[in-house]
Design a protein around this motif. Structure first.
Motif, PDB file in Angstrom:
ATOM      1  N   PHE A  20      28.872  38.346  27.372  1.00 43.08           N
ATOM      2  CA  PHE A  20      29.941  37.416  28.199  1.00 43.08           C
ATOM      3  C   PHE A  20      31.230  38.232  29.153  1.00 43.08           C
ATOM      4  O   PHE A  20      30.885  39.306  29.048  1.00 43.08           O
ATOM      5  CB  PHE A  20      30.802  37.436  26.701  1.00 43.08           C
ATOM      6  CG  PHE A  20      30.815  36.749  25.441  1.00 43.08           C
ATOM      7  CD1 PHE A  20      30.213  35.296  25.628  1.00 43.08           C
ATOM      8  CD2 PHE A  20      29.593  37.411  24.398  1.00 43.08           C
ATOM      9  CE1 PHE A  20      29.528  34.600  23.950  1.00 43.08           C
ATOM     10  CE2 PHE A  20      28.810  37.223  23.509  1.00 43.08           C
ATOM     11  CZ  PHE A  20      29.349  35.531  23.333  1.00 43.08           C
ATOM     12  N   ASP A  21      31.408  37.845  29.820  1.00 43.99           N
ATOM     13  CA  ASP A  21      32.602  37.200  30.710  1.00 43.99           C
ATOM     14  C   ASP A  21      33.833  37.584  29.542  1.00 43.99           C
ATOM     15  O   ASP A  21      33.761  36.759  28.700  1.00 43.99           O
ATOM     16  CB  ASP A  21      32.746  36.633  32.037  1.00 43.99           C
ATOM     17  CG  ASP A  21      33.742  36.168  32.997  1.00 43.99           C
ATOM     18  OD1 ASP A  21      34.163  37.104  32.969  1.00 43.99           O
ATOM     19  OD2 ASP A  21      34.274  35.299  33.251  1.00 43.99           O
ATOM     20  N   VAL A  22      35.260  37.799  30.635  1.00 46.39           N
ATOM     21  CA  VAL A  22      35.613  37.882  29.241  1.00 46.39           C
ATOM     22  C   VAL A  22      37.301  36.612  29.690  1.00 46.39           C
ATOM     23  O   VAL A  22      37.781  35.966  29.096  1.00 46.39           O
ATOM     24  CB  VAL A  22      36.132  39.084  29.116  1.00 46.39           C
ATOM     25  CG1 VAL A  22      38.247  39.106  28.436  1.00 46.39           C
ATOM     26  CG2 VAL A  22      35.983  40.179  28.742  1.00 46.39           C
ATOM     27  N   ASP A  23      38.094  37.177  31.125  1.00 45.05           N
ATOM     28  CA  ASP A  23      38.906  35.885  31.256  1.00 45.05           C
ATOM     29  C   ASP A  23      38.444  34.566  31.823  1.00 45.05           C
ATOM     30  O   ASP A  23      37.691  34.322  32.675  1.00 45.05           O
ATOM     31  CB  ASP A  23      39.904  36.135  32.723  1.00 45.05           C
ATOM     32  CG  ASP A  23      40.221  37.980  32.295  1.00 45.05           C
ATOM     33  OD1 ASP A  23      40.656  38.062  31.113  1.00 45.05           O
ATOM     34  OD2 ASP A  23      40.435  38.705  32.778  1.00 45.05           O
ATOM     35  N   GLY A  24      38.773  33.522  30.673  1.00 40.38           N
ATOM     36  CA  GLY A  24      38.207  32.041  31.039  1.00 40.38           C
ATOM     37  C   GLY A  24      36.917  31.582  29.734  1.00 40.38           C
ATOM     38  O   GLY A  24      36.294  31.177  29.908  1.00 40.38           O
ATOM     39  N   VAL A  25      35.827  32.780  29.626  1.00 46.69           N
ATOM     40  CA  VAL A  25      35.373  32.805  28.665  1.00 46.69           C
ATOM     41  C   VAL A  25      35.799  33.305  26.850  1.00 46.69           C
ATOM     42  O   VAL A  25      36.106  32.571  26.141  1.00 46.69           O
ATOM     43  CB  VAL A  25      33.501  34.189  29.049  1.00 46.69           C
ATOM     44  CG1 VAL A  25      33.202  33.599  27.964  1.00 46.69           C
ATOM     45  CG2 VAL A  25      33.884  33.364  29.938  1.00 46.69           C
ATOM     46  N   LEU A  26      35.862  34.284  26.894  1.00 41.82           N
ATOM     47  CA  LEU A  26      36.574  35.179  25.815  1.00 41.82           C
ATOM     48  C   LEU A  26      38.027  34.647  25.410  1.00 41.82           C
ATOM     49  O   LEU A  26      38.969  34.940  24.442  1.00 41.82           O
ATOM     50  CB  LEU A  26      36.253  36.653  25.460  1.00 41.82           C
ATOM     51  CG  LEU A  26      34.464  36.536  25.100  1.00 41.82           C
ATOM     52  CD1 LEU A  26      34.326  38.556  25.164  1.00 41.82           C
ATOM     53  CD2 LEU A  26      34.795  36.296  23.594  1.00 41.82           C
ATOM     54  N   THR A  27      38.666  34.572  26.792  1.00 41.55           N
ATOM     55  CA  THR A  27      40.116  34.438  26.854  1.00 41.55           C
ATOM     56  C   THR A  27      39.946  32.522  27.798  1.00 41.55           C
ATOM     57  O   THR A  27      39.430  32.220  27.941  1.00 41.55           O
ATOM     58  CB  THR A  27      41.022  35.234  27.426  1.00 41.55           C
ATOM     59  OG1 THR A  27      40.415  35.328  29.025  1.00 41.55           O
ATOM     60  CG2 THR A  27      40.862  36.611  26.780  1.00 41.55           C
ATOM     61  N   ASP A  28      41.473  32.672  27.412  1.00 42.68           N
ATOM     62  CA  ASP A  28      41.630  30.898  28.663  1.00 42.68           C
ATOM     63  C   ASP A  28      41.751  31.132  30.280  1.00 42.68           C
ATOM     64  O   ASP A  28      42.131  30.034  30.559  1.00 42.68           O
ATOM     65  CB  ASP A  28      42.912  30.111  27.589  1.00 42.68           C
ATOM     66  CG  ASP A  28      43.990  31.076  28.208  1.00 42.68           C
ATOM     67  OD1 ASP A  28      44.795  31.876  28.646  1.00 42.68           O
ATOM     68  OD2 ASP A  28      45.040  30.628  27.478  1.00 42.68           O
ATOM     69  N   GLY A  29      41.633  32.290  30.213  1.00 43.37           N
ATOM     70  CA  GLY A  29      42.212  33.152  31.718  1.00 43.37           C
ATOM     71  C   GLY A  29      42.947  33.487  32.211  1.00 43.37           C
ATOM     72  O   GLY A  29      43.581  33.497  33.123  1.00 43.37           O
ATOM     73  N   SER A  30      44.282  32.747  31.002  1.00 42.76           N
ATOM     74  CA  SER A  30      45.677  33.420  32.063  1.00 42.76           C
ATOM     75  C   SER A  30      45.428  35.055  31.495  1.00 42.76           C
ATOM     76  O   SER A  30      45.082  35.295  30.895  1.00 42.76           O
ATOM     77  CB  SER A  30      46.407  32.275  30.448  1.00 42.76           C
ATOM     78  OG  SER A  30      46.373  31.171  30.149  1.00 42.76           O
ATOM     79  N   LEU A  31      46.733  35.301  32.434  1.00 40.80           N
ATOM     80  CA  LEU A  31      46.925  36.563  32.929  1.00 40.80           C
ATOM     81  C   LEU A  31      48.661  36.137  32.575  1.00 40.80           C
ATOM     82  O   LEU A  31      49.656  36.071  33.822  1.00 40.80           O
ATOM     83  CB  LEU A  31      46.711  37.235  33.558  1.00 40.80           C
ATOM     84  CG  LEU A  31      45.122  37.441  34.275  1.00 40.80           C
ATOM     85  CD1 LEU A  31      44.115  37.880  35.236  1.00 40.80           C
ATOM     86  CD2 LEU A  31      44.348  38.280  33.296  1.00 40.80           C
ATOM     87  N   MET A  32      48.489  36.728  30.965  1.00 39.11           N
ATOM     88  CA  MET A  32      50.478  37.162  31.356  1.00 39.11           C
ATOM     89  C   MET A  32      50.523  38.505  31.649  1.00 39.11           C
ATOM     90  O   MET A  32      50.465  39.445  31.243  1.00 39.11           O
ATOM     91  CB  MET A  32      50.209  37.288  29.720  1.00 39.11           C
ATOM     92  CG  MET A  32      50.421  35.488  29.344  1.00 39.11           C
ATOM     93  SD  MET A  32      50.535  34.973  27.893  1.00 39.11           S
ATOM     94  CE  MET A  32      48.586  35.859  26.882  1.00 39.11           C
ATOM     95  N   PHE A  33      51.946  39.117  31.834  1.00 41.27           N
ATOM     96  CA  PHE A  33      52.649  40.424  32.469  1.00 41.27           C
ATOM     97  C   PHE A  33      54.028  40.128  31.785  1.00 41.27           C
ATOM     98  O   PHE A  33      54.879  39.221  31.824  1.00 41.27           O
ATOM     99  CB  PHE A  33      52.255  39.849  33.710  1.00 41.27           C
ATOM    100  CG  PHE A  33      51.534  40.600  34.489  1.00 41.27           C
ATOM    101  CD1 PHE A  33      50.502  41.106  34.925  1.00 41.27           C
ATOM    102  CD2 PHE A  33      51.036  38.977  35.272  1.00 41.27           C
ATOM    103  CE1 PHE A  33      49.179  41.682  34.922  1.00 41.27           C
ATOM    104  CE2 PHE A  33      49.229  39.318  35.963  1.00 41.27           C
ATOM    105  CZ  PHE A  33      48.428  39.916  35.602  1.00 41.27           C
TER     106      PHE A  33
END
Length: 182
Positions: A20-33
């Motif tokens: 699995f990829d992570v950003d956009g797959v295991l997560t919704d692709g949002s990056l919160m800082f």
């Protein structure tokens, strides 16, 4: 006589390692800082349970992701994902290393990705999945596309599809129902 192409279910029935990829797959692709520059990510608990079900069924799980994150390392540890490759610019090299580590051939591997950096690995795997909101070029090359978006149950859907293709879903569901009534 022409050889027919394998169906998505036939391909899924062979998977022994799901990556699995992570950003956009295991997560919704949002990056919160945060104000301090720390990155935060949100994971779906049903996706996590799906990964545990794959492991219980004897399917190894792995992560190959372009970003490096302590959050991903913690989540992978919690889910007992032993093959975690982070901060990877060349996912194909990480994939080759993963094949060597596991001894599993590419045709027995699955990959779920959502964007162009995933394509090189996806094109070498026997089974390719994408979340509903993946880039159109990824969806065009996928054997299977979830109804859910990345980070919102797409991983659980592919886990269930793999278990069904390998005729393990019903037995695992029955065991879960039996355990709930004890």
């Amino acid at each position: 006589m022409a050889v027919s192409a394998l169906t998505a279910t036939e391909r899924a029935s062979r998977v022994r390692l799901m990556i699995f990829d992570v950003d956009g797959v295991l997560t919704d692709g949002s990056l919160m800082f945060t104000a301090n520059g720390d990155t935060m990510k949100s994971f779906n608990s049903m996706d996590g349970h799906g990964l545990k079900l794959l492991q219980r069924a004897g399917i190894e799980t792995a992560i190959i992701t372009g970003r490096r994150s302590g959050i991903v390392a913690s989540r992978a540890e919690e889910l007992k994902i032993t093959h975690v490759h982070q901060g990877i610019e060349d996912k194909l090299t990480a994939f080759a290393r993963l094949l060597k580590e596991t001894g599993i051939p590419p045709e027995d591997c699955g990959y779920m990705g959502d964007d162009w950096p995933d394509l090189a690995v996806m094109l070498r795997c026997g089974f390719v999945a994408a979340p509903a909101n993946a880039h159109p070029e990824v969806i065009a090359r996928a054997h299977w596309v979830s109804e859910a978006r990345g980070g919102h149950g797409a991983v659980r859907e592919v886990c269930d599809a793999l278990l069904r293709a390998q005729h393990r879903y019903e037995a695992m569901l029955a065991a879960a129902c039996g355990a709930a009534h004890e």
